[in-house]
Design a protein around this motif. Sequence first.
Motif, mmCIF file in Angstrom:
data_model
loop_
_atom_site.group_PDB
_atom_site.id
_atom_site.type_symbol
_atom_site.label_atom_id
_atom_site.label_comp_id
_atom_site.label_asym_id
_atom_site.label_seq_id
_atom_site.Cartn_x
_atom_site.Cartn_y
_atom_site.Cartn_z
ATOM 1 N N TRP A 113 0.854 -1.180 0.000
ATOM 2 C CA TRP A 113 0.000 0.000 0.000
ATOM 3 C C TRP A 113 0.885 1.223 0.000
ATOM 4 N N GLU A 114 0.317 2.341 -0.391
ATOM 5 C CA GLU A 114 1.041 3.607 -0.299
ATOM 6 C C GLU A 114 1.371 3.872 1.162
ATOM 7 N N GLU A 115 2.566 4.361 1.435
ATOM 8 C CA GLU A 115 2.948 4.631 2.812
ATOM 9 C C GLU A 115 3.124 6.113 3.045
ATOM 10 N N ASP A 116 2.187 6.878 2.580
ATOM 11 C CA ASP A 116 2.169 8.312 2.793
ATOM 12 C C ASP A 116 1.704 8.578 4.227
ATOM 13 N N SER B 251 -15.432 6.173 8.648
ATOM 14 C CA SER B 251 -15.813 5.221 7.599
ATOM 15 C C SER B 251 -14.784 4.107 7.482
ATOM 16 N N PHE B 252 -13.507 4.463 7.608
ATOM 17 C CA PHE B 252 -12.464 3.439 7.562
ATOM 18 C C PHE B 252 -12.617 2.475 8.734
ATOM 19 N N LYS C 158 -6.282 -7.978 3.034
ATOM 20 C CA LYS C 158 -7.001 -8.238 1.789
ATOM 21 C C LYS C 158 -8.407 -7.649 1.848
ATOM 22 N N CYS C 159 -9.082 -7.845 2.966
ATOM 23 C CA CYS C 159 -10.445 -7.324 3.125
ATOM 24 C C CYS C 159 -10.459 -5.798 3.045
ATOM 25 N N ILE C 160 -9.530 -5.157 3.732
ATOM 26 C CA ILE C 160 -9.452 -3.695 3.707
ATOM 27 C C ILE C 160 -9.105 -3.217 2.301
ATOM 28 N N LYS D 174 -9.895 -0.357 -2.988
ATOM 29 C CA LYS D 174 -10.328 -0.634 -4.360
ATOM 30 C C LYS D 174 -11.808 -0.348 -4.568
ATOM 31 N N SER D 175 -12.496 0.141 -3.541
ATOM 32 C CA SER D 175 -13.934 0.369 -3.718
ATOM 33 C C SER D 175 -14.204 1.764 -4.244
#
Length: 191
Positions: free
Chosen positions: A110-113, A125-126, A182-184, A190-191
């Motif tokens: 994942w991006e690590e910003d 929401s997250f 994977k679920c996240i 990706k949603s």
Amino acid sequence: MRQTEISIPTFELEKWIDDYSKALLDRAYYLLSDKEDAKDVVQEVFLSAYKSRDTFQGKSSPLTWLTSILHHKIADIYKKRYNGSPQSFSFETFFDKHGEWIEPDVADPWEEDEFAVSALLNNDSFYEIFNQCLGNLPRQWMIVVNKCYLQEQKAAEICRELNLSVTNYWKLLQRSRLQLRKCIDVHWFKS
């Protein structure tokens, strides 16, 4: 020197309910990830506090004492869940017959910003997606994740409490992290 116990008058307990319900409810929700379960356990905390009010010695703050009761109640919940009927789960979902990952991209980076990570940690929401993903884990995995990351218990303590070998504990954590990731990834990124 003899210690004297401090009896909690009923009106004091009512004040504690007013003063500490929100803090206890927030902590319970954090540890259980279910609002109804959190409400139920907080009610049990106050019932237990009332029943054992004569044992409160005033050596700690009321919130500390109530939080201790809360943690014991939540530990009991997880013990019942863990020792309950086993949940069916098939490792074939993730691994082939040779023990290799079925999907080789299971751990795409994942991006690590730092700004993005900080924003996620403050995003309701997250957390809703995270809690859904956590709830999708097999029950034993979810208990280990909660104890390790949310309750911040030590590995040896978790292994002893849940009667796990150290190897099994680390494998459960690894598989849990991968399934959560994977679920996240599917439901958030990706949603």
